[in-house]
Write a protein that holds these residues in place. Structure first.
Motif, PDB file in Angstrom:
ATOM      1  N   ARG A  33       0.870  -0.903  -0.060  1.00  0.00           N
ATOM      2  CA  ARG A  33      -0.089   0.034   0.001  1.00  0.00           C
ATOM      3  C   ARG A  33       0.858   1.184   0.003  1.00  0.00           C
ATOM      4  O   ARG A  33       0.663   2.217  -0.658  1.00  0.00           O
ATOM      5  CB  ARG A  33      -0.649  -0.104   1.137  1.00  0.00           C
ATOM      6  N   LEU A  34       1.984   1.218   0.753  1.00  0.00           N
ATOM      7  CA  LEU A  34       2.861   2.317   0.688  1.00  0.00           C
ATOM      8  C   LEU A  34       4.217   1.934   1.152  1.00  0.00           C
ATOM      9  O   LEU A  34       4.605   0.823   1.613  1.00  0.00           O
ATOM     10  CB  LEU A  34       2.358   3.387   1.867  1.00  0.00           C
ATOM     11  N   PHE A  35       5.196   2.990   0.982  1.00  0.00           N
ATOM     12  CA  PHE A  35       6.539   2.721   1.399  1.00  0.00           C
ATOM     13  C   PHE A  35       6.777   3.950   2.260  1.00  0.00           C
ATOM     14  O   PHE A  35       6.867   5.090   1.815  1.00  0.00           O
ATOM     15  CB  PHE A  35       7.567   2.562   0.254  1.00  0.00           C
ATOM     16  N   TYR A  36       7.099   3.747   3.706  1.00  0.00           N
ATOM     17  CA  TYR A  36       7.511   4.923   4.536  1.00  0.00           C
ATOM     18  C   TYR A  36       9.149   4.885   4.395  1.00  0.00           C
ATOM     19  O   TYR A  36       9.908   4.329   4.661  1.00  0.00           O
ATOM     20  CB  TYR A  36       7.099   4.398   5.870  1.00  0.00           C
ATOM     21  N   VAL A  37       9.314   6.106   3.947  1.00  0.00           N
ATOM     22  CA  VAL A  37      10.799   6.488   3.724  1.00  0.00           C
ATOM     23  C   VAL A  37      11.398   7.854   4.654  1.00  0.00           C
ATOM     24  O   VAL A  37      10.422   8.566   4.735  1.00  0.00           O
ATOM     25  CB  VAL A  37      11.174   6.568   2.310  1.00  0.00           C
ATOM     26  N   ASN A  38      12.516   7.952   4.841  1.00  0.00           N
ATOM     27  CA  ASN A  38      13.367   9.140   5.665  1.00  0.00           C
ATOM     28  C   ASN A  38      14.527   9.365   4.928  1.00  0.00           C
ATOM     29  O   ASN A  38      15.630   9.050   5.583  1.00  0.00           O
ATOM     30  CB  ASN A  38      13.168   8.432   6.947  1.00  0.00           C
ATOM     31  N   PRO A  39      14.488   9.925   3.403  1.00  0.00           N
ATOM     32  CA  PRO A  39      15.481   9.810   2.779  1.00  0.00           C
ATOM     33  C   PRO A  39      16.774  10.937   2.905  1.00  0.00           C
ATOM     34  O   PRO A  39      17.532  11.043   2.330  1.00  0.00           O
ATOM     35  CB  PRO A  39      14.914  10.064   1.439  1.00  0.00           C
ATOM     36  N   THR A  40      16.441  11.847   3.888  1.00  0.00           N
ATOM     37  CA  THR A  40      17.161  13.036   4.080  1.00  0.00           C
ATOM     38  C   THR A  40      17.537  13.149   5.610  1.00  0.00           C
ATOM     39  O   THR A  40      17.014  13.196   6.604  1.00  0.00           O
ATOM     40  CB  THR A  40      16.438  14.281   3.884  1.00  0.00           C
ATOM     41  N   PHE A  41      19.121  12.795   5.863  1.00  0.00           N
ATOM     42  CA  PHE A  41      19.471  12.667   7.224  1.00  0.00           C
ATOM     43  C   PHE A  41      18.668  11.584   7.842  1.00  0.00           C
ATOM     44  O   PHE A  41      18.193  11.955   9.118  1.00  0.00           O
ATOM     45  CB  PHE A  41      19.484  14.023   8.025  1.00  0.00           C
ATOM     46  N   HIS A  42      18.502  10.489   7.363  1.00  0.00           N
ATOM     47  CA  HIS A  42      17.708   9.411   7.944  1.00  0.00           C
ATOM     48  C   HIS A  42      17.604   8.973   9.397  1.00  0.00           C
ATOM     49  O   HIS A  42      18.977   9.084   9.746  1.00  0.00           O
ATOM     50  CB  HIS A  42      18.031   8.355   7.033  1.00  0.00           C
ATOM     51  N   ASN A  43      16.739   8.697  10.079  1.00  0.00           N
ATOM     52  CA  ASN A  43      16.712   8.504  11.416  1.00  0.00           C
ATOM     53  C   ASN A  43      16.432   6.967  11.467  1.00  0.00           C
ATOM     54  O   ASN A  43      15.533   6.399  10.988  1.00  0.00           O
ATOM     55  CB  ASN A  43      15.539   9.168  11.960  1.00  0.00           C
ATOM     56  N   PRO A  44      17.600   5.960  11.934  1.00  0.00           N
ATOM     57  CA  PRO A  44      18.599   6.643  12.697  1.00  0.00           C
ATOM     58  C   PRO A  44      19.938   6.774  12.277  1.00  0.00           C
ATOM     59  O   PRO A  44      20.929   7.260  12.737  1.00  0.00           O
ATOM     60  CB  PRO A  44      18.827   5.542  13.812  1.00  0.00           C
ATOM     61  N   THR A  45      20.112   6.267  10.920  1.00  0.00           N
ATOM     62  CA  THR A  45      21.501   6.202  10.420  1.00  0.00           C
ATOM     63  C   THR A  45      22.245   7.509  10.123  1.00  0.00           C
ATOM     64  O   THR A  45      23.491   7.547   9.788  1.00  0.00           O
ATOM     65  CB  THR A  45      21.557   5.364   9.080  1.00  0.00           C
ATOM     66  N   GLY A  46      21.380   8.583   9.578  1.00  0.00           N
ATOM     67  CA  GLY A  46      22.065   9.913   9.158  1.00  0.00           C
ATOM     68  C   GLY A  46      22.231   9.644   7.561  1.00  0.00           C
ATOM     69  O   GLY A  46      22.630  10.770   6.956  1.00  0.00           O
ATOM     70  N   TYR A  47      21.956   8.825   7.042  1.00  0.00           N
ATOM     71  CA  TYR A  47      22.087   8.588   5.483  1.00  0.00           C
ATOM     72  C   TYR A  47      21.305   9.429   4.538  1.00  0.00           C
ATOM     73  O   TYR A  47      20.127   9.667   5.026  1.00  0.00           O
ATOM     74  CB  TYR A  47      21.963   7.174   5.029  1.00  0.00           C
ATOM     75  N   THR A  48      21.829   9.944   3.599  1.00  0.00           N
ATOM     76  CA  THR A  48      20.931  10.738   2.646  1.00  0.00           C
ATOM     77  C   THR A  48      20.720  10.273   1.393  1.00  0.00           C
ATOM     78  O   THR A  48      21.761   9.830   1.008  1.00  0.00           O
ATOM     79  CB  THR A  48      21.493  12.183   2.718  1.00  0.00           C
ATOM     80  N   VAL A  49      19.660   9.889   0.793  1.00  0.00           N
ATOM     81  CA  VAL A  49      19.436   9.068  -0.502  1.00  0.00           C
ATOM     82  C   VAL A  49      19.721  10.289  -1.758  1.00  0.00           C
ATOM     83  O   VAL A  49      19.218  11.290  -1.599  1.00  0.00           O
ATOM     84  CB  VAL A  49      18.170   8.936  -0.672  1.00  0.00           C
ATOM     85  N   SER A  50      20.330   9.652  -2.863  1.00  0.00           N
ATOM     86  CA  SER A  50      20.816  10.692  -4.103  1.00  0.00           C
ATOM     87  C   SER A  50      19.704  11.088  -4.635  1.00  0.00           C
ATOM     88  O   SER A  50      18.411  10.377  -4.682  1.00  0.00           O
ATOM     89  CB  SER A  50      21.897   9.849  -4.723  1.00  0.00           C
ATOM     90  N   VAL A  51      20.034  12.195  -5.457  1.00  0.00           N
ATOM     91  CA  VAL A  51      19.006  12.705  -6.239  1.00  0.00           C
ATOM     92  C   VAL A  51      18.512  11.705  -7.257  1.00  0.00           C
ATOM     93  O   VAL A  51      17.265  11.436  -7.768  1.00  0.00           O
ATOM     94  CB  VAL A  51      19.226  13.887  -7.099  1.00  0.00           C
ATOM     95  N   GLU A  52      19.266  11.010  -7.884  1.00  0.00           N
ATOM     96  CA  GLU A  52      19.249   9.985  -9.060  1.00  0.00           C
ATOM     97  C   GLU A  52      18.330   8.655  -8.396  1.00  0.00           C
ATOM     98  O   GLU A  52      17.219   8.436  -8.875  1.00  0.00           O
ATOM     99  CB  GLU A  52      20.416   9.141  -9.488  1.00  0.00           C
ATOM    100  N   GLN A  53      18.514   8.422  -7.144  1.00  0.00           N
ATOM    101  CA  GLN A  53      17.914   7.377  -6.545  1.00  0.00           C
ATOM    102  C   GLN A  53      16.254   7.935  -6.164  1.00  0.00           C
ATOM    103  O   GLN A  53      15.514   7.268  -6.380  1.00  0.00           O
ATOM    104  CB  GLN A  53      18.139   6.754  -5.253  1.00  0.00           C
ATOM    105  N   ARG A  54      16.172   9.128  -5.623  1.00  0.00           N
ATOM    106  CA  ARG A  54      14.844   9.801  -5.358  1.00  0.00           C
ATOM    107  C   ARG A  54      13.891   9.416  -6.819  1.00  0.00           C
ATOM    108  O   ARG A  54      12.807   9.405  -6.586  1.00  0.00           O
ATOM    109  CB  ARG A  54      15.148  11.220  -4.845  1.00  0.00           C
ATOM    110  N   LYS A  55      14.574   9.995  -7.727  1.00  0.00           N
ATOM    111  CA  LYS A  55      13.910  10.064  -9.169  1.00  0.00           C
ATOM    112  C   LYS A  55      13.232   8.585  -9.593  1.00  0.00           C
ATOM    113  O   LYS A  55      12.029   8.538 -10.154  1.00  0.00           O
ATOM    114  CB  LYS A  55      14.665  10.710 -10.291  1.00  0.00           C
ATOM    115  N   ARG A  56      14.428   7.694  -9.279  1.00  0.00           N
ATOM    116  CA  ARG A  56      13.918   6.238  -9.567  1.00  0.00           C
ATOM    117  C   ARG A  56      12.845   5.877  -8.843  1.00  0.00           C
ATOM    118  O   ARG A  56      12.021   5.158  -9.319  1.00  0.00           O
ATOM    119  CB  ARG A  56      15.133   5.548  -9.596  1.00  0.00           C
ATOM    120  N   LEU A  57      12.742   6.060  -7.556  1.00  0.00           N
ATOM    121  CA  LEU A  57      11.900   5.758  -6.615  1.00  0.00           C
ATOM    122  C   LEU A  57      10.563   6.179  -6.980  1.00  0.00           C
ATOM    123  O   LEU A  57       9.354   5.571  -6.630  1.00  0.00           O
ATOM    124  CB  LEU A  57      12.291   6.117  -5.372  1.00  0.00           C
ATOM    125  N   ILE A  58      10.767   7.384  -7.298  1.00  0.00           N
ATOM    126  CA  ILE A  58       9.276   8.067  -7.865  1.00  0.00           C
ATOM    127  C   ILE A  58       8.737   7.243  -8.831  1.00  0.00           C
ATOM    128  O   ILE A  58       7.454   6.918  -8.792  1.00  0.00           O
ATOM    129  CB  ILE A  58       9.441   9.483  -8.199  1.00  0.00           C
TER     130      ILE A  58
END
Length: 472
Positions: free
Chosen positions: A246-271
């Protein structure tokens, strides 16, 4: 589909949901035997094969387990393979049994590395005090009326203007909902879109409160690992195709808890994937403005042209946690559904909080505050990393957010370390709490935002000493 098959499918779902509901509400406890197939079939006046089918799926989803020639039992929430007992420490006991943060936060410690909140001394408290007086002068009847369910129009228009200017997006104030913090937004979304047995994709690890919220709705959680470079998008596509979530819960910017940030390319592909497989993306963006060397990529929603993203932006963490202001942006058809659920929750967030936030958000003082807080938090992060450098522990230094995600040696038990650390007045978050599958973890989350520089140096030294004593 024939009417008979439709009726059989309805009864199967009814059994599954009935059992799951009793388990989720803790009416049937861990390791408690549930009614036999025959007994439940008699009680519900349905065929035994229908009950058996539901029980087998519950077993497949790790909600129950079977003992040969005995019956079905409620599955334990946690893997209890540790030889150590923590029953003498109520905080650790509660953590192991419930997997919640609240018990850890309640511990009165001197070195609090578990709270992902900003040190109150870094917030503009005196400035806010003066500002509240001005708000009452501007809105003398502010306490005599409710906000609208969707939120104060003046605030929604100001936020709309901000987002349009910031990201060059186009939407209206009616596409924006004000909530009492991001946690309420997540809860409303879960209540609106999720029913028992719905598949929900989650990053692993993830925000523990969101995990609890969706699990309470009866969601079946499927996890996607998040790495410093982002996701395995082939895995994401496979899961979207296989499970039709139904949905994908994501936290792609300074992710909690890891602090990782997903790239622009991955953001576009995820969309693209979300649009292709008709999966809503719930983007939780709580730390967007807390960056150090450079700003993060634009939010996912700015790349969305088909309305597949519900965007949650929280401002509580770094402006004023007590105001509890967050906003949700989504397409009108989804907004109408959320408004219904919001009206049932509280009929609108407090108007006074919204007006106070509005005038501070629109001020030059906010930008000055953000610049200062970024510098202060970067210094604290670097001090924590400096003190941890002697350990050999592993982490990826984040460019923003409030946390370090640290991997301990495999032989060092995070539960035992937490127990001994609390005895030394130190708290942190064990990685198991952030794991949607509740699996044992060698990771811990250390927040550098809530304690000052001196406390970080002292507290991390003490934590390292505790860890070294356990390793000998």
């Amino acid at each position: 589909m024939s009417k008979a098959l439709q009726n059989e499918d309805y009864l199967f779902k009814k059994v599954y949901d009935y059992v799951l509901h009793r388990i989720e509400r803790n009416e049937w406890k861990e390791h408690e035997k549930i009614p036999s197939v025959r007994q439940l079939a008699l009680e519900m006046n349905i065929h035994r094969l229908t009950v058996l089918k539901a029980y087998r799926l519950l077993k497949q989803h790790d909600k129950v387990y079977v003992k040969d020639k005995v019956g079905y039992f409620v599955q334990s929430d946690l893997t209890k393979n540790s030889e150590l007992s923590y029953q003498d420490n109520p905080i650790i006991s509660a953590y192991v049994q419930k997997n919640h943060l609240s018990e850890i936060h309640q511990s009165p410690v001197s070195y609090n590395f578990s709270q992902a909140l900003i040190d109150p001394n870094l917030l503009p408290n005196h400035y806010f005090s003066d500002y509240v007086k001005k708000v009452f002068d501007l809105y003398p009847k502010v306490l005599a009326t409710y906000s609208t369910v969707q939120g104060d129009l003046e605030l929604r228009e100001a936020l709309t203007h901000y987002f349009i200017n910031q990201y060059k997006t186009h939407f209206k104030a009616d596409d924006l909902l004000i909530t009492s913090g991001s946690q309420q937004a997540i809860h409303i979304i879960a209540q609106t879109f999720i029913k028992p047995r719905d598949v929900v994709l989650f990053e692993r690890p993830s925000y523990s409160a969101a995990i609890d919220i969706f699990r309470a709705q009866g969601a079946h959680i499927v996890t996607v690992d998040i790495h410093p470079e982002g996701y395995d998008l082939n895995q994401v596509e496979y899961f979207m195709k296989q499970y039709k979530p139904r949905l994908f819960y994501v936290n792609p910017t300074f992710h909690n808890p890891t602090g990782y940030t997903v790239s622009v390319e991955q953001r576009k592909r995820l969309i693209e994937l979300a649009e292709q497989y008709r999966c809503l993306l719930i983007e939780d963006d709580a730390y967007h403005d807390i960056y150090f060397d450079y700003a993060p990529p634009p939010p996912l929603y700015t790349f969305d042209t088909a309305g597949t993203v519900i965007y949650i932006r929280s401002f509580c963490k770094y402006i004023s946690p007590g105001l509890r202001i967050a906003t949700v942006i989504c397409q009108p058809s989804l907004m109408n559904l959320l408004l219904t659920e919001k009206s049932l929750a509280d009929n609108g967030s407090p108007l006074l909080n919204q007006k106070i936030f509005l005038h501070y958000f629109s001020s030059l003082r906010l930008q000055q505050h953000l610049e200062k807080i970024r510098i202060a938090l970067q210094i604290r992060k670097e001090i924590m990393e400096e003190e941890l450098a002697v350990t050999g522990w592993q982490w990826v230094s984040p460019n923003g957010g409030l946390n370090l995600w640290v991997q301990l040696p495999d032989l060092l038990s995070t539960e035992l370390l937490l127990s001994k650390s609390i005895e030394q007045s130190i708290s942190f978050v064990p990685g198991q709490i952030c794991n949607p599958l509740k699996q044992q973890s060698s990771w811990i989350r250390l927040s550098y935002s809530y304690v000052n520089e001196k406390q970080i140096r002292e507290g991390i030294k003490k934590l390292v000493a505790v860890a070294q004593s356990l390793a000998t």
